[in-house]
Design a protein around this motif. Structure first.
Motif, PDB file in Angstrom:
ATOM      1  N   GLU A 176      -8.687  -5.955  -4.592  1.00 18.43           N
ATOM      2  CA  GLU A 176      -8.381  -7.183  -3.692  1.00 18.43           C
ATOM      3  C   GLU A 176      -6.661  -6.758  -3.158  1.00 18.43           C
ATOM      4  OE1 GLU A 176     -10.604 -10.772  -4.742  1.00 18.43           O
ATOM      5  OE2 GLU A 176      -8.557 -10.074  -6.199  1.00 18.43           O
ATOM      6  N   ARG A 177      -5.851  -6.569  -4.123  1.00 11.99           N
ATOM      7  CA  ARG A 177      -4.151  -6.081  -4.105  1.00 11.99           C
ATOM      8  C   ARG A 177      -4.473  -4.797  -2.865  1.00 11.99           C
ATOM      9  NH1 ARG A 177      -3.950  -6.785  -9.031  1.00 11.99           N
ATOM     10  NH2 ARG A 177      -3.222  -4.174 -10.055  1.00 11.99           N
ATOM     11  N   ILE A 178      -5.826  -3.530  -3.238  1.00  7.52           N
ATOM     12  CA  ILE A 178      -5.870  -2.725  -2.485  1.00  7.52           C
ATOM     13  C   ILE A 178      -6.163  -2.851  -0.979  1.00  7.52           C
ATOM     14  CG2 ILE A 178      -6.713  -0.368  -2.216  1.00  7.52           C
ATOM     15  CD1 ILE A 178      -6.309   0.128  -5.185  1.00  7.52           C
ATOM     16  N   GLU A 179      -7.068  -3.753  -0.692  1.00 10.49           N
ATOM     17  CA  GLU A 179      -7.803  -4.459  -0.122  1.00 10.49           C
ATOM     18  C   GLU A 179      -6.874  -5.006   1.110  1.00 10.49           C
ATOM     19  OE1 GLU A 179     -10.568  -7.123   0.756  1.00 10.49           O
ATOM     20  OE2 GLU A 179     -11.859  -5.965   0.280  1.00 10.49           O
ATOM     21  N   ARG A 180      -5.693  -5.232   0.942  1.00 14.77           N
ATOM     22  CA  ARG A 180      -5.284  -6.334   1.413  1.00 14.77           C
ATOM     23  C   ARG A 180      -4.078  -4.896   2.393  1.00 14.77           C
ATOM     24  NH1 ARG A 180      -3.138 -11.450  -1.088  1.00 14.77           N
ATOM     25  NH2 ARG A 180      -5.286 -13.330  -0.560  1.00 14.77           N
ATOM     26  N   LEU A 181      -3.511  -4.084   1.043  1.00  7.93           N
ATOM     27  CA  LEU A 181      -2.207  -3.332   1.149  1.00  7.93           C
ATOM     28  C   LEU A 181      -2.949  -2.637   3.112  1.00  7.93           C
ATOM     29  CD1 LEU A 181      -1.007  -1.764  -1.020  1.00  7.93           C
ATOM     30  CD2 LEU A 181       0.023  -2.556  -0.172  1.00  7.93           C
ATOM     31  N   LEU A 182      -4.162  -1.779   2.419  1.00  2.69           N
ATOM     32  CA  LEU A 182      -5.014  -1.155   4.208  1.00  2.69           C
ATOM     33  C   LEU A 182      -4.606  -2.105   4.894  1.00  2.69           C
ATOM     34  CD1 LEU A 182      -7.920   1.065   1.737  1.00  2.69           C
ATOM     35  CD2 LEU A 182      -5.437   1.836   2.230  1.00  2.69           C
ATOM     36  N   GLU A 183      -5.362  -3.580   5.413  1.00  2.79           N
ATOM     37  CA  GLU A 183      -5.695  -4.071   5.539  1.00  2.79           C
ATOM     38  C   GLU A 183      -4.169  -4.080   6.982  1.00  2.79           C
ATOM     39  OE1 GLU A 183      -6.746  -7.795   4.954  1.00  2.79           O
ATOM     40  OE2 GLU A 183      -8.488  -7.249   3.849  1.00  2.79           O
ATOM     41  N   ARG A 184      -2.766  -4.375   5.956  1.00  5.21           N
ATOM     42  CA  ARG A 184      -1.598  -4.810   6.702  1.00  5.21           C
ATOM     43  C   ARG A 184      -1.711  -3.274   7.488  1.00  5.21           C
ATOM     44  NH1 ARG A 184       1.962  -6.292   1.639  1.00  5.21           N
ATOM     45  NH2 ARG A 184       0.258  -8.126   1.839  1.00  5.21           N
ATOM     46  N   ARG A 185      -1.723  -2.673   7.381  1.00  5.94           N
ATOM     47  CA  ARG A 185      -1.583  -0.712   7.671  1.00  5.94           C
ATOM     48  C   ARG A 185      -2.089  -0.892   9.351  1.00  5.94           C
ATOM     49  NH1 ARG A 185      -1.919   4.070   3.858  1.00  5.94           N
ATOM     50  NH2 ARG A 185       0.417   4.267   3.453  1.00  5.94           N
ATOM     51  N   ALA A 186      -1.471   0.263  10.004  1.00  8.87           N
ATOM     52  CA  ALA A 186      -1.886   0.606  11.396  1.00  8.87           C
ATOM     53  C   ALA A 186      -2.800   1.253  11.742  1.00  8.87           C
ATOM     54  CB  ALA A 186      -0.732   0.345  12.812  1.00  8.87           C
ATOM     55  N   PRO A 187      -4.321   0.883  12.711  1.00  9.93           N
ATOM     56  CA  PRO A 187      -4.877   2.322  12.569  1.00  9.93           C
ATOM     57  C   PRO A 187      -4.394   3.691  12.928  1.00  9.93           C
ATOM     58  CG  PRO A 187      -5.315   0.438  14.019  1.00  9.93           C
ATOM     59  CD  PRO A 187      -4.466  -0.023  13.592  1.00  9.93           C
ATOM     60  N   GLY A 188      -4.679   4.627  11.740  1.00  7.38           N
ATOM     61  CA  GLY A 188      -4.198   6.246  12.020  1.00  7.38           C
ATOM     62  C   GLY A 188      -3.221   5.916  11.250  1.00  7.38           C
ATOM     63  N   GLU A 189      -2.762   5.257  10.847  1.00  2.33           N
ATOM     64  CA  GLU A 189      -0.963   5.379   9.734  1.00  2.33           C
ATOM     65  C   GLU A 189      -1.205   5.949   8.877  1.00  2.33           C
ATOM     66  OE1 GLU A 189       1.858   2.400   7.750  1.00  2.33           O
ATOM     67  OE2 GLU A 189       0.857   1.333   9.468  1.00  2.33           O
TER      68      GLU A 189
END
Length: 57
Positions: free
Chosen positions: A37-50
């Motif tokens: 869940e923590r990893i999922e939240r981190l990845l959701e915050r990143r902009a596409p292509g980042e």
């Protein structure tokens, strides 16, 4: 040899399924998120292509 491969396949399947629901409930009861869940939240915050666009200096 077949037994070892079957065991490996079982472990891979279990890893893909994620944690035991009881373990997840214990984490949530403590007010914590699971690692997934923590990893999922981190990845959701990143902009596409980042992801992976940082250059080493």
């Amino acid at each position: 040899m077949t037994e070892i491969l079957d065991l490996l396949q079982d472990k891979r399947t279990a890893a893909r399924e994620g944690p035991d629901p009881a373990a997840t409930a214990r984490q949530h009861k403590k007010g914590k998120l699971t690692a997934r869940e923590r990893i999922e939240r981190l990845l959701e915050r990143r902009a596409p292509g980042e992801r992976g666009d940082r250059r080493r200096r």
